[in-house]
Motif scaffolding. Sequence first.
Motif, short mmCIF file in Angstrom:
data_model
loop_
_atom_site.label_atom_id
_atom_site.label_comp_id
_atom_site.label_asym_id
_atom_site.label_seq_id
_atom_site.Cartn_x
_atom_site.Cartn_y
_atom_site.Cartn_z
N ALA A 1 11.98 1.13 -2.63
CA ALA A 1 11.02 1.76 -2.91
C ALA A 1 10.89 4.00 -2.45
CB ALA A 1 9.81 1.50 -3.03
N ILE A 2 11.46 3.66 -1.65
CA ILE A 2 12.21 5.24 -1.02
C ILE A 2 13.23 5.50 -1.80
CG2 ILE A 2 12.50 6.97 0.96
CD1 ILE A 2 10.94 5.49 2.49
N GLU A 3 14.55 4.51 -1.86
CA GLU A 3 15.21 5.18 -2.71
C GLU A 3 15.40 6.02 -4.07
OE1 GLU A 3 19.50 3.33 -1.52
OE2 GLU A 3 18.67 2.04 -2.90
N THR B 1 10.79 -8.96 8.66
CA THR B 1 10.85 -7.50 8.52
C THR B 1 12.05 -7.05 8.18
OG1 THR B 1 12.33 -7.47 11.35
CG2 THR B 1 9.84 -7.84 11.50
N ASP B 2 12.80 -7.97 8.10
CA ASP B 2 13.80 -6.81 7.19
C ASP B 2 13.18 -7.18 5.43
OD1 ASP B 2 15.97 -7.21 9.40
OD2 ASP B 2 17.07 -8.45 8.50
N SER B 3 12.89 -7.96 5.00
CA SER B 3 12.53 -8.66 3.54
C SER B 3 10.99 -7.26 3.55
CB SER B 3 11.82 -9.41 3.66
OG SER B 3 11.25 -9.29 2.35
N ALA B 4 10.35 -7.02 4.23
CA ALA B 4 9.49 -5.87 4.23
C ALA B 4 9.90 -4.52 4.73
CB ALA B 4 8.73 -5.77 5.37
N PRO C 1 8.66 13.47 -7.89
CA PRO C 1 9.08 12.69 -6.73
C PRO C 1 8.88 12.97 -5.36
CG PRO C 1 10.03 12.40 -8.16
CD PRO C 1 9.58 13.72 -9.00
N ILE C 2 9.56 14.41 -4.90
CA ILE C 2 9.20 14.41 -3.68
C ILE C 2 8.03 14.87 -3.16
CG2 ILE C 2 8.96 16.32 -1.81
CD1 ILE C 2 11.82 15.06 -2.36
N GLU C 3 6.77 15.32 -4.26
CA GLU C 3 5.05 15.42 -4.13
C GLU C 3 4.68 13.83 -3.69
OE1 GLU C 3 3.43 17.48 -7.91
OE2 GLU C 3 4.40 19.33 -6.82
N ALA C 4 5.31 12.66 -4.98
CA ALA C 4 4.79 11.19 -4.24
C ALA C 4 4.83 11.36 -2.83
CB ALA C 4 5.61 10.46 -5.58
N LEU C 5 6.90 11.51 -2.41
CA LEU C 5 7.06 10.83 -1.20
C LEU C 5 6.13 11.91 -0.60
CD1 LEU C 5 8.67 9.28 0.22
CD2 LEU C 5 10.31 11.23 0.27
N LYS D 1 0.69 -1.53 -0.34
CA LYS D 1 0.08 0.53 0.42
C LYS D 1 0.66 0.98 -0.19
CE LYS D 1 -3.47 2.74 1.54
NZ LYS D 1 -3.62 2.99 0.76
N ILE D 2 1.81 1.53 0.82
CA ILE D 2 2.89 2.42 1.24
C ILE D 2 3.52 2.71 -0.57
CG2 ILE D 2 5.21 3.38 2.03
CD1 ILE D 2 3.48 1.91 4.17
N VAL D 3 3.98 1.36 -0.93
CA VAL D 3 4.83 1.64 -2.40
C VAL D 3 3.81 1.93 -3.74
CG1 VAL D 3 5.38 -0.05 -3.96
CG2 VAL D 3 6.41 0.00 -1.69
N ALA D 4 2.35 1.72 -3.36
CA ALA D 4 1.87 1.91 -4.53
C ALA D 4 1.09 3.84 -4.12
CB ALA D 4 -0.03 1.14 -4.58
#
Length: 192
Positions: free
Chosen positions: A133-135, A123-126, A80-84, A69-72
């Motif tokens: 995605a953020i990077e 938790t590491d995988s998530a 990009p900054i607006e998307a974040l 959901k967060i990645v979507a």
Amino acid sequence: MARHKEFDRDTALQAAISVFSEHGYQGTSTDDLLTAMKISRQSMYDTFGDKRSLYLEALKRYNADSVGKIVADLRREGRPIEALEGALVAFASRPAAEARRCCLGVSAICEFGRTDAEIAALTDSAGHALHLAIEGLLGEARGAGELAADIDIADAVPFLGAALAGMKVSARNGAPPETLRNIARMAIRSLR
């Protein structure tokens, strides 16, 4: 002849996620799970295995859904900054009932830390999927000239992850949506 299951597996798993989210692994009894899932003990064991196996599956599903959901949301806006910012504000603007539910991912980290290798791997995988995605979005922001020149992307990614985790804990503690939105906006301002 084997009996046909009289319950929906996904519905039962979502119920287990809710119970584990609210009470943690140690604070959840098998009876709590059976009541919430509306299944018999034998059905739980036949379908999900023991409580630990159910917890691992619940955590895996929760993490996939939550990060997905967060990645979507990160991909929703144009710049990009607006998307974040849009993703963080959307997270902060969730309905109060949803926001006050405990994040099973944060709960797992708080309850187990690094003491359980299987849980740490989930938790590491998530965290890694969210990190990527953020990077990627910050890299796009850098290329578009939206990111301040002195911002190190390698430092900004865990900062934003910590801000998001802090927002989850604050929401659980009853912080109103406007407070959470202000946290999100302040995190974004730090990147410009």
